[in-house]
Design an enzyme around this catalytic site. Structure first.
Site, PDB file in Angstrom:
ATOM      1  N   ARG A 201      18.158  -5.789  50.214  1.00  0.00           N
ATOM      2  CA  ARG A 201      18.650  -5.980  49.352  1.00  0.00           C
ATOM      3  C   ARG A 201      19.986  -5.538  48.283  1.00  0.00           C
ATOM      4  O   ARG A 201      19.999  -5.414  47.089  1.00  0.00           O
ATOM      5  CB  ARG A 201      17.593  -4.452  48.394  1.00  0.00           C
ATOM      6  CG  ARG A 201      17.848  -3.091  49.001  1.00  0.00           C
ATOM      7  CD  ARG A 201      16.666  -2.180  49.261  1.00  0.00           C
ATOM      8  NE  ARG A 201      17.221  -0.976  47.937  1.00  0.00           N
ATOM      9  CZ  ARG A 201      16.231   0.295  47.945  1.00  0.00           C
ATOM     10  NH1 ARG A 201      15.759   0.430  48.439  1.00  0.00           N
ATOM     11  NH2 ARG A 201      16.881   0.846  46.703  1.00  0.00           N
TER      12      ARG A 201
ATOM     13  N   CYS B 115       7.478   3.098  40.940  1.00  0.00           N
ATOM     14  CA  CYS B 115       9.144   3.305  40.418  1.00  0.00           C
ATOM     15  C   CYS B 115      10.245   2.332  41.223  1.00  0.00           C
ATOM     16  O   CYS B 115      11.806   2.648  40.934  1.00  0.00           O
ATOM     17  CB  CYS B 115       9.408   4.986  41.158  1.00  0.00           C
ATOM     18  SG  CYS B 115       8.682   4.898  43.095  1.00  0.00           S
TER      19      CYS B 115
ATOM     20  N   ASN C  53      12.230  -1.857  45.300  1.00  0.00           N
ATOM     21  CA  ASN C  53      13.465  -2.222  45.701  1.00  0.00           C
ATOM     22  C   ASN C  53      12.609  -2.724  47.098  1.00  0.00           C
ATOM     23  O   ASN C  53      13.496  -3.328  47.199  1.00  0.00           O
ATOM     24  CB  ASN C  53      13.977  -1.415  45.415  1.00  0.00           C
ATOM     25  CG  ASN C  53      14.389  -0.586  44.133  1.00  0.00           C
ATOM     26  OD1 ASN C  53      13.757  -1.434  43.017  1.00  0.00           O
ATOM     27  ND2 ASN C  53      14.481   1.092  43.731  1.00  0.00           N
TER      28      ASN C  53
ATOM     29  N   HIS D 273      21.572   1.528  46.836  1.00  0.00           N
ATOM     30  CA  HIS D 273      22.019   2.381  46.452  1.00  0.00           C
ATOM     31  C   HIS D 273      22.829   3.067  45.347  1.00  0.00           C
ATOM     32  O   HIS D 273      22.698   3.624  44.416  1.00  0.00           O
ATOM     33  CB  HIS D 273      21.414   3.077  47.477  1.00  0.00           C
ATOM     34  CG  HIS D 273      19.721   3.609  47.828  1.00  0.00           C
ATOM     35  ND1 HIS D 273      19.585   2.183  49.225  1.00  0.00           N
ATOM     36  CD2 HIS D 273      19.171   3.790  47.680  1.00  0.00           C
ATOM     37  CE1 HIS D 273      18.297   2.964  48.898  1.00  0.00           C
ATOM     38  NE2 HIS D 273      17.041   3.229  47.981  1.00  0.00           N
TER      39      HIS D 273
HETATM   40  C1  PEP Z   1      11.908   1.491  46.489  1.00  0.00           C
HETATM   41  O1  PEP Z   1      11.919   1.493  47.024  1.00  0.00           O
HETATM   42  O2  PEP Z   1      11.272   0.805  45.463  1.00  0.00           O
HETATM   43  C2  PEP Z   1      12.434   2.869  45.674  1.00  0.00           C
HETATM   44  C3  PEP Z   1      11.918   3.774  44.704  1.00  0.00           C
HETATM   45  O3  PEP Z   1      13.132   3.600  47.068  1.00  0.00           O
HETATM   46  P1  PEP Z   1      14.368   3.552  46.520  1.00  0.00           P
HETATM   47  O4  PEP Z   1      15.252   2.544  46.139  1.00  0.00           O
HETATM   48  O5  PEP Z   1      14.583   5.096  47.114  1.00  0.00           O
HETATM   49  O6  PEP Z   1      14.107   3.501  48.396  1.00  0.00           O
HETATM   50 MG    MG Z   2      12.343   2.780  48.982  1.00  0.00          MG
END
Ligand code: PEP
Ligand code: MG
Length: 582
Positions: A469, A506, A458, A191
């Site tokens: 991640r 996304c 992600n 993040h």
């Molecule tokens: C994801 O997990 O791909 C996502 C878009 O949500 P975040 O990155 O906020 O966990």
């Molecule tokens: Mg996510």
């Protein structure tokens, strides 16, 4: 000059002075002093030194008294270090002969010593380097005294260098003065990395151990294009970077021209490109790049930014700002994805301890257990939805029961608003993120109960491959091109097409130009991406036909190794848009 490599997570190159976070969460205001101030500065250093000696001696006395002499001896070693005439001479020399400020001289000399100790090959000595850093910190604290500048109250531009930055630290950074950042840990979709993209500042993460090689105030280059940082760059290197930055600007100006053009393939297929945002201010970035709406509004950043829990009106105001900026275009508001690494630090912490927070009470699970918190947000969304084309999306859904519960709470909240006579939008589309393998596997069942899917690659990658991640140690496993990920995406696209449920990606995968031909070829028509990348993605879309994309996808799906998939896709992108491949 020292070059360190890491993972590029937000493009651009920036040169500036370093602010080290963690070891000295304040900055060294000046690196040099004028010649006539040297005697005063040396005197100031001696006053600080004297105070540090007194402080350590007091610590030694207390530790010996309460814990025993051997504990006191730890501080005796520190005392011997700060009283070492050779060390004092070296710092004085840096002030007198190089005109370094006492803070900068102290930091450089002590950090150099710590580095030497770390490299002597002895585990014991390497650990003792921590004592040197401790002494550095004490001296800096005394030298800077009241003049110490906190990260949140910067008054001059800096590059932030840290072991790690939490999303809330990143969210609270002064956007005016933080020109870029680099961290020792962190992965491409952590993040913190996502935040760097949101702030549109150059950033490199996962550099590995480098903080002991740099002092606060050193000149550093952060190269967010190639994923490297250069400590103490020579003039030739600085000039070369200025030159390549100019070339990049010219390239971006050319792409800027794409803003008004639609994302249409050569054979006339329209692709929808939406923006991902964390803060309402980012709507300007999205509009400037020609986003067709917001595909992911990560509302939890409202929590990470404030020093108190946001009220219903705080939510409402933030949502209205976004909706107003996107009149007539869709805005997908994702409900809170708190927990795991996105933990608010500054207010009542609703999160219980968990031994494995990524698999614990996070996201929709947390909202369903904290209904007062969840309902405040749902009320604000339903009220704001009267202002535009709003859709609501639940994160981290892993079972049908969870989805049904979330929808039921939404219906309860609508009923409350109705009873209270408050204006709200009744029939807004309800979607879910597909970011847990279980949800992808049950996509057909889910497709019957939602209005849209958004694939969060992600998290989907970390949960499918069991690779955190944010952890560079397993970054080799964490790969969007892994055949398992492609199969899960294919399952979701198939379910979406069978039940007429639109699908968006996304996660960061769709912000990487090389994956665009593959995703289009698999049938994806909606992307939600980091705003700065929109022009590059339009360039890819406008250079390809659906038939070409399908051929790329067909071949990629025959490959059985992630690295083969990714290198094949890089090669295909080079053929399509040579400018986009570094
Ligand atoms: C994801 O997990 O791909 C996502 C878009 O949500 P975040 O990155 O906020 O966990
Ligand atoms: Mg996510």
């Amino acid at each position: 000059m020292l070059i360190k490599r890491g993972i590029a997570v937000s493009p651009g190159v920036v040169t500036g002075t370093a602010l080290l976070l963690g070891s000295e969460d304040f900055r060294i205001p000046r690196t040099v002093v004028s010649v006539d101030a040297i005697d005063t500065e040396i005197a100031r250093f001696h006053v600080a030194l004297e105070n540090v000696c007194k402080e350590i001696a007091e610590n030694q006395r207390q530790a010996a008294e309460e814990l025993g002499k051997e504990y006191g001896d730890i501080f005796a070693a520190h005392l011997a270090m700060v009283r070492d005439p050779k060390l004092i001479e070296e710092i004085e020399f840096s002030i007198r002969d190089r005109c370094f400020s006492p803070e900068f001289a102290t930091s450089r000399v002590l950090r150099h010593k710590a580095k030497v100790m770390q490299n002597l090959g002895s585990h014991y000595l390497a650990e003792r380097a921590a004592d040197v850093f401790d002494v550095e910190k004490r001296l800096l604290r005394h030298l800077l005294g009241e003049r110490r500048e906190e990260l949140t109250q910067l008054t001059a531009p800096v590059l932030v260098l840290a072991h790690n930055l939490t999303p809330s630290e990143t969210a609270n950074m002064s956007r005016e003065f933080v020109l870029g950042f680099a961290t020792e840990v962190g992965g491409p979709t952590s993040h913190t990395a996502i935040m760097a993209g949101a702030l549109e500042i150059p950033a490199v993460v996962g550099v590995g151990d480098f903080l002991s090689d740099v002092s606060g105030g050193d000149v550093v280059i952060i190269d967010g294009n190639d994923g490297q940082i250069i400590i103490d760059p020579d003039e030739k290197t600085q000039a070369a970077f200025r030159d390549s930055e100019q070339k990049l600007r010219t390239f971006l100006e050319r792409l800027e021209g794409l803003k008004e053009l639609s994302a249409e393939t050569q054979d006339g297929c329209q692709i929808q490109i939406l923006g991902n945002i964390e803060f309402p201010e980012e709507v300007d970035h999205c509009n400037a790049r020609g986003a067709e709406g917001i595909g992911l509004y990560r509302t939890e950043f409202l929590y990470l930014e404030k020093d108190r829990e946001p009220t219903e009106d705080d939510h409402f105001d933030a949502y209205c700002r976004v909706i107003n900026a996107f009149q007539g275009r869709p805005v997908v508001i994702r409900t809170l994805d708190l927990g795991a690494d996105k933990v608010p630090t500054t207010f009542r912490n609703p999160l219980p301890e968990s031994s494995n927070p990524m698999l614990g009470l996070r996201s929709i699970r947390l909202s369903l257990r904290n209904l007062d918190l969840f309902k405040v947000q749902l009320r604000a969304i339903l009220r704001a939805a009267t202002r535009g084309d709003v859709r609501i999306m639940f994160p981290l859904i892993s079972s049908l029961l969870e989805l049904r519960q979330a929808k039921m709470i939404l219906a309860d909240v609508a009923e409350d608003l109705e009873e209270q006579g408050i204006e709200f939008q009744r029939d807004l589309p309800v979607g879910m993120m597909v970011e847990v393998p279980a949800a992808a596997m049950l996509a057909e069942e889910f497709a019957r109960e939602v209005d849209f899917f958004s694939i969060g690659t992600n998290d989907l990658i970390q949960y499918t491959l069991a690779a955190d991640r944010s952890d560079p140690a397993v970054a080799n496993l964490y790969s969007p091109g892994d055949p398992s990920i492609l199969r899960l995406i294919r399952m979701v696209l198939a379910a979406g097409s069978a039940y007429d449920t639109p699908v968006t990606v996304c996660g960061q995968m769709s912000s990487d130009p090389k994956f665009i031909p593959l995703l289009l070829g698999m049938g994806l028509r909606n992307l939600s991406v980091t705003p700065y990348i929109i022009p590059e993605l339009k360039e890819v879309v406008r250079n390809i036909t659906i038939a070409q994309a399908e051929a790329v996808a067909a071949h990629a799906l025959t490959l059985d190794l992630a690295r083969d998939v990714e290198s094949y896709l890089r090669g295909e992108l080079r053929k399509l848009c040579p400018d986009l491949v570094p």
